[in-house]
Scaffold this motif. Structure first.
Motif, PDB file in Angstrom:
ATOM      1  N   THR A 194       0.836  -1.202   0.000  1.00  0.00           N
ATOM      2  CA  THR A 194       0.000   0.000   0.000  1.00  0.00           C
ATOM      3  C   THR A 194       0.868   1.248   0.000  1.00  0.00           C
ATOM      4  O   THR A 194       0.597   2.214  -0.734  1.00  0.00           O
ATOM      5  N   ILE A 195       1.931   1.257   0.824  1.00  0.00           N
ATOM      6  CA  ILE A 195       2.822   2.415   0.882  1.00  0.00           C
ATOM      7  C   ILE A 195       3.486   2.637  -0.472  1.00  0.00           C
ATOM      8  O   ILE A 195       3.596   3.773  -0.957  1.00  0.00           O
ATOM      9  N   ASP A 196       3.936   1.559  -1.130  1.00  0.00           N
ATOM     10  CA  ASP A 196       4.545   1.685  -2.457  1.00  0.00           C
ATOM     11  C   ASP A 196       3.569   2.318  -3.450  1.00  0.00           C
ATOM     12  O   ASP A 196       3.966   3.149  -4.283  1.00  0.00           O
ATOM     13  N   MET A 197       2.297   1.931  -3.351  1.00  0.00           N
ATOM     14  CA  MET A 197       1.286   2.497  -4.253  1.00  0.00           C
ATOM     15  C   MET A 197       1.075   3.978  -3.970  1.00  0.00           C
ATOM     16  O   MET A 197       0.952   4.790  -4.904  1.00  0.00           O
ATOM     17  N   TYR A 198       1.036   4.366  -2.689  1.00  0.00           N
ATOM     18  CA  TYR A 198       0.894   5.776  -2.352  1.00  0.00           C
ATOM     19  C   TYR A 198       2.040   6.592  -2.947  1.00  0.00           C
ATOM     20  O   TYR A 198       1.822   7.667  -3.536  1.00  0.00           O
TER      21      TYR A 198
END
Length: 235
Positions: A194-198
């Protein structure tokens, strides 16, 4: 001084007594009864002081203190039923400003709160809260992000939370775990992915060349950092 005070206390009766005393001294009191609500409300409300019980459901007070202290300098007065020295030192090591054991005198608690508020009033510099790092501007109060054009860039709640944390400490390398702690107060399903996507979405919105980011930089094997960019790194 009149202050906005967040009370995180799972005992409803005690919480109401605290609210009554605080309001009688002219403060605005907001009450929550679990740790996750304490994190969410503190991020949204930006209180002048947090009265935080240690033993709470969902997220305990020690973890609440640890998470919020990474994001904010809000004064924290912790309440606990334990009087052991180890618990006292742990709370202070995590960033609590003061500590009281239960049962306590409400009058003494109010005196401690007045002392903390006076301390903040003396040392806090004037600040509109706007964070500027290179061409990126983050305004937590208005929940706005602006890029090099000066126009508002729409961001999801998760993107805004991650960017705000990085903008508050430009140049600091954040691990994915540290950034997850910023979002898990409201999104327990967040993962490293999720952090990578953000970060990927923020690069598309804010970087001139998302494939070669100049500000939202990857530190390989560690995580991410927000820098002013190569044109301003020496300023």
């Amino acid at each position: 001084m009149s202050a906005r005070i967040l009370v995180a206390e799972d005992d409803v009766r005690q919480a109401q007594v605290l609210r009554m005393y605080l309001e009688s001294e002219g403060h605005t009191a907001v009450v929550v009864h679990d740790g996750r609500s304490a994190i969410d409300t503190a991020r949204r409300l930006r209180p002048d002081l947090l009265v935080l019980d240690v033993m709470m459901p969902k997220v305990d007070g020690l973890d609440v203190c640890r998470i919020l202290r990474q994001e904010s300098a809000v004064p924290v007065l912790m309440l606990t039923a334990s009087s052991s020295e180890d618990d006292l030192l742990l709370g202070l090591d995590l960033g609590a400003d003061d500590y009281m054991t239960k049962p306590y005198s409400p009058r003494e608690l109010m005196a401690r709160i007045r002392t903390l508020l006076r301390r903040v009033e003396r040392v806090a510099p004037p600040d509109d809260g706007v964070l500027k790092v290179g061409a990126i501007t983050v305004d937590p109060l208005r929940h706005e992000v602006r890029g090099s054009s000066g126009d508002v860039v729409p961001c999801t709640r998760g993107e805004f939370t991650v960017l705000s944390a990085m903008a508050a400490e430009p140049g600091r390398v954040f691990t994915r775990k540290q950034l997850l702690e910023r979002t898990r107060g409201w999104d327990a399903a967040s993962t490293d992915r999720t952090i990578d996507m953000y970060i990927m979405n923020l690069r598309k919105k804010l970087e001139l060349n998302p494939r070669r980011p100049a500000q939202l930089v990857t530190v390989y094997g560690v995580g991410y950092k927000l820098t002013p960019g190569p044109d301003q790194a020496g300023n």
